[in-house]
Design a protein around this motif. Sequence first.
Motif, mmCIF file in Angstrom:
data_model
loop_
_atom_site.group_PDB
_atom_site.id
_atom_site.type_symbol
_atom_site.label_atom_id
_atom_site.label_comp_id
_atom_site.label_asym_id
_atom_site.label_seq_id
_atom_site.Cartn_x
_atom_site.Cartn_y
_atom_site.Cartn_z
ATOM 1 N N UNK A 3 0.814 -1.217 0.000
ATOM 2 C CA UNK A 3 0.000 0.000 0.000
ATOM 3 C C UNK A 3 0.848 1.267 0.000
ATOM 4 N N UNK A 4 2.124 1.155 -0.378
ATOM 5 C CA UNK A 4 2.997 2.321 -0.296
ATOM 6 C C UNK A 4 4.086 2.254 -1.358
ATOM 7 N N UNK A 5 4.310 3.368 -2.055
ATOM 8 C CA UNK A 5 5.440 3.495 -2.974
ATOM 9 C C UNK A 5 6.100 4.846 -2.759
ATOM 10 N N UNK A 6 7.315 4.950 -3.254
ATOM 11 C CA UNK A 6 8.105 6.177 -3.171
ATOM 12 C C UNK A 6 8.218 6.775 -4.570
ATOM 13 N N UNK A 7 7.999 8.080 -4.664
ATOM 14 C CA UNK A 7 8.038 8.775 -5.950
ATOM 15 C C UNK A 7 9.203 9.758 -5.967
ATOM 16 N N UNK A 8 9.989 9.704 -7.037
ATOM 17 C CA UNK A 8 11.036 10.691 -7.241
ATOM 18 C C UNK A 8 11.062 11.086 -8.718
ATOM 19 N N UNK A 9 12.140 11.716 -9.146
ATOM 20 C CA UNK A 9 12.225 12.250 -10.499
ATOM 21 C C UNK A 9 13.696 12.297 -10.925
ATOM 22 N N UNK A 10 13.959 11.967 -12.171
ATOM 23 C CA UNK A 10 15.325 12.070 -12.673
ATOM 24 C C UNK A 10 15.719 13.545 -12.738
ATOM 25 N N UNK A 11 16.788 13.891 -12.043
ATOM 26 C CA UNK A 11 17.273 15.260 -12.004
ATOM 27 C C UNK A 11 18.274 15.541 -13.121
ATOM 28 N N UNK A 12 19.238 14.610 -13.307
ATOM 29 C CA UNK A 12 20.281 14.822 -14.311
ATOM 30 C C UNK A 12 21.025 13.520 -14.555
ATOM 31 N N UNK A 13 21.822 13.514 -15.594
ATOM 32 C CA UNK A 13 22.675 12.372 -15.923
ATOM 33 C C UNK A 13 24.143 12.792 -15.815
ATOM 34 N N UNK A 14 24.979 11.826 -15.481
ATOM 35 C CA UNK A 14 26.412 12.091 -15.411
ATOM 36 C C UNK A 14 27.175 10.778 -15.545
ATOM 37 N N UNK A 15 28.070 10.734 -16.527
ATOM 38 C CA UNK A 15 28.980 9.596 -16.703
ATOM 39 C C UNK A 15 28.244 8.254 -16.755
ATOM 40 N N UNK A 16 27.143 8.232 -17.490
ATOM 41 C CA UNK A 16 26.441 6.977 -17.713
ATOM 42 C C UNK A 16 25.412 6.617 -16.666
ATOM 43 N N UNK A 17 25.245 7.451 -15.658
ATOM 44 C CA UNK A 17 24.256 7.186 -14.619
ATOM 45 C C UNK A 17 23.232 8.309 -14.567
ATOM 46 N N UNK A 18 22.016 7.957 -14.122
ATOM 47 C CA UNK A 18 20.982 8.961 -13.884
ATOM 48 C C UNK A 18 20.889 9.213 -12.383
ATOM 49 N N UNK A 19 20.677 10.466 -12.039
ATOM 50 C CA UNK A 19 20.575 10.846 -10.627
ATOM 51 C C UNK A 19 19.164 11.354 -10.344
ATOM 52 N N UNK A 20 18.540 10.779 -9.305
ATOM 53 C CA UNK A 20 17.193 11.207 -8.940
ATOM 54 C C UNK A 20 17.181 11.756 -7.519
ATOM 55 N N UNK A 21 16.192 12.602 -7.253
ATOM 56 C CA UNK A 21 16.102 13.286 -5.965
ATOM 57 C C UNK A 21 15.929 12.286 -4.820
ATOM 58 N N UNK A 22 16.681 12.523 -3.745
ATOM 59 C CA UNK A 22 16.568 11.684 -2.553
ATOM 60 C C UNK A 22 15.783 12.380 -1.462
ATOM 61 N N UNK A 23 16.019 11.935 -0.253
ATOM 62 C CA UNK A 23 15.321 12.469 0.909
ATOM 63 C C UNK A 23 14.605 11.411 1.714
ATOM 64 N N UNK A 24 14.269 10.301 1.058
ATOM 65 C CA UNK A 24 13.511 9.251 1.734
ATOM 66 C C UNK A 24 14.295 7.991 1.986
ATOM 67 N N UNK A 25 15.628 8.061 1.743
ATOM 68 C CA UNK A 25 16.458 6.865 1.915
ATOM 69 C C UNK A 25 16.502 6.439 3.379
#
Length: 384
Positions: free
Chosen positions: A275-297
Amino acid sequence: MFLDVTARRNPKLIKAAVELHRKGLVLPDTYILDIDMIERNTLSLVRDAEKHGIQLFYMTKQFGRNPYIAQKIHDAGIEKAVVVDFKEALIMMEQGLPLGNVGHLVQIPQHLLKRIMLYGTEYITIYSLESLQQIINIAKEQNIKQKVLVKIIEKNDQIYDGQFGGFHLNELPRIAQLSNQTDLIEIAGVTSFPCFLFDGESKLIPTKNVETIKKAKQIFKECSIELSEINIPSATCHETIPLIKEIGGTQGEPGHALTGTTPLHAKMDLPELPAMVYVSEISHNLDGRAYFYGGGYYRRGHFGSAMIDCGDSLVTDSVEPFSNDNIDYYLSTSNEHTVGSTVIAAFRTQIFVTRSDVAVVSGIQKGTPKIEGIYDSLGNLIRR
């Protein structure tokens, strides 16, 4: 940890989460809580607990001390809350919800104890003689009858760092003696934590703590105190409710079961649904990886993969390991993805220790998702 099982058992939740982010109704670093599914899980747990004669108290820290959800759980049949700390108690009190157990993982501060006793809680869990004496003093002053649970600890019991506290078995006769000062205080039961641990495969196994609290019950009996309650917390769900009964327990405390996210739910299809999921968004790419917003880790969350919205489909990518020494400004995937894409994840949570938002959403199962409110991670309403 729960991404595959959520996609399989509650795909409408994932669909709704993507839709809400695409429309800009939720920002990155937001947990989406399917309130209809939480109510369903609650009703199912209530029926099972009644069948086995186990009293349930619900816990809210995992989903951010959320008072709206707490009210729905109360209305669905688990009437009282067990609060992990005194700040959670204050949130429940502000909502006007009944308290079942206060003081277990975090004791009540001296200058808050009277307020909580006047508000009313069925049980107060104690760690010290000083706490018991203060409860006795307030009970006499206010003419309040108060039930007490005694937390037990022995040298070889399983206790997590940051949670040490309790009475050794040889101290229990002193508790019995002190409680005899007044008939306003009832030593009602004993407790410990954790009483079950996941074996990593398919079973929850009782810890040594269970044997310790059984010994405590016998010691109290020898002191002419017949305990009515054996509180057996940790991973309370359909799988453990019969075990609580089997080992002589009378109380359980579902938290993760309400959102279908105990460790067992990652391995087995249990009656509780995700009954629960976490939502984020791709912020940027760098050196073959995508980076998404954190805060809920959450460092014990087993956050290993995520789904990324590609417009007409969702692709799954690995989430790179993250050091517990650092702040999760961003997390990264193993591959690049389109900037602005929705990221969906499902892992073990303790939302109250994050900086995430919590969106309580109804109507997901009917295909008409509606945000009932957006809260911060500590249960405060941000906006309707």
